[in-house]
Design an enzyme around this catalytic site. Structure first.
Site, PDB file in Angstrom:
ATOM      1  CE1 TYR A 195       5.630  -6.600 -12.260  1.00  0.00           C
ATOM      2  CE2 TYR A 195       5.061  -6.079 -14.552  1.00  0.00           C
ATOM      3  CZ  TYR A 195       4.927  -5.816 -13.172  1.00  0.00           C
ATOM      4  OH  TYR A 195       4.015  -4.836 -12.644  1.00  0.00           O
TER       5      TYR A 195
ATOM      6  CB  ALA B  20       5.271 -12.975 -11.967  1.00  0.00           C
TER       7      ALA B  20
ATOM      8  CB  ALA C 107      -0.941  -0.031   1.071  1.00  0.00           C
TER       9      ALA C 107
END
Length: 252
Positions: free
Chosen positions: A160, A163, A15
């Site tokens: 990336y 994934a 976050a």
């Protein structure tokens, strides 16, 4: 629109990051209790959680730690007694960010395996950990933050992209599995390159000109424009969208 989030509990992983903080703030503005997870940015996470007038909690969470998901769920249930929404936003880039022009086969095993395993296994472990809570409540929302790279591709981002693409397959099947046990929805949001407080230094004039030239809006989106759709998909106002991968790129 009332998103029906008052009193509900939302976990937003990663976050303190550029998009994550806007997702957390958007849910908090709708009256939700928001759990802000962080790996290293302790001070940023604490400051963000304090913005939410007692409805925020900062909790350490490391995607690479096999036991972290269980500890996080336990802590959230102690704090709020429920988990209504999971936003899998945290990302692990590994030692290297995407490097255009670098041969993907030259990346050492420990680096590409770290990117693939940490991102996929981290998101799936936490989804597995919150699923029993949502099934018991017969209500829940999962929103997995992917990337337009998963479908559009980018040289240097092979692992990336791998994934992130895995989230699509997981979310689609999970939507069927979860939906059989109640009002539990699972979706993917795919942002493109997004302007945030943390990435201004990498958005060169050349990159921006290229993106805007192929974007109907003629500009990059900002983080709050990603947070809005994420909050809707993770809200009680969303009653019929599940198993989908939603592109939020300004039309690029």
């Amino acid at each position: 629109m009332d998103l029906g989030m008052t009193g509900r509990t939302v976990i937003v992983t990663g976050a303190p990051g550029g998009i994550g903080r806007h997702i957390a703030r958007t849910f908090a503005a709708e009256g939700a209790n928001v759990v802000v997870t962080y790996r290293q940015a302790h001070d940023d996470a604490e400051r963000l959680a304090k913005e939410f007038d007692g409805r925020g909690l900062a909790v350490p969470y490391n995607m690479a730690d096999d036991d972290a998901a269980g500890r996080l769920v336990e802590r959230v249930l102690e704090w709020a007694g429920r988990i209504d929404v999971l936003v899998n936003n945290a990302v692990y880039w590994g030692a290297d960010a995407p490097t255009p022009g670098r041969a993907f086969e030259s990346v050492p095993d420990e680096r590409w395996l770290g990117v693939v395993r940490t991102n996929i296994e981290g998101a799936l472990r936490l989804s597995r950990a919150v699923a029993p809570v949502m099934r018991e409540q017969k209500w829940g929302r999962m929103v997995h933050i992917s990337s337009s790279i998963a479908t559009d591709g980018m040289a240097g981002a092979e692992y990336y992209g791998t994934a992130k693409a895995a989230l699509h397959g997981f979310s689609r099947s999970a939507a069927f599995n979860l939906g059989s046990d109640g009002d539990i929805l699972s979706n993917v949001v795919m942002p493109g390159l997004t302007r945030t407080e943390t990435n201004e230094h990498i958005i060169t004039e050349e990159i921006e000109q290229h993106i805007t030239s192929v974007t109907p809006l003629g500009r990059l989106l900002n983080a709050s424009e990603i947070a809005g759709p994420v909050a809707f998909l993770g809200s009680a106002a969303n009653t019929g969208i599940t198993g989908q991968a939603i592109t939020v790129t300004g039309g690029a």
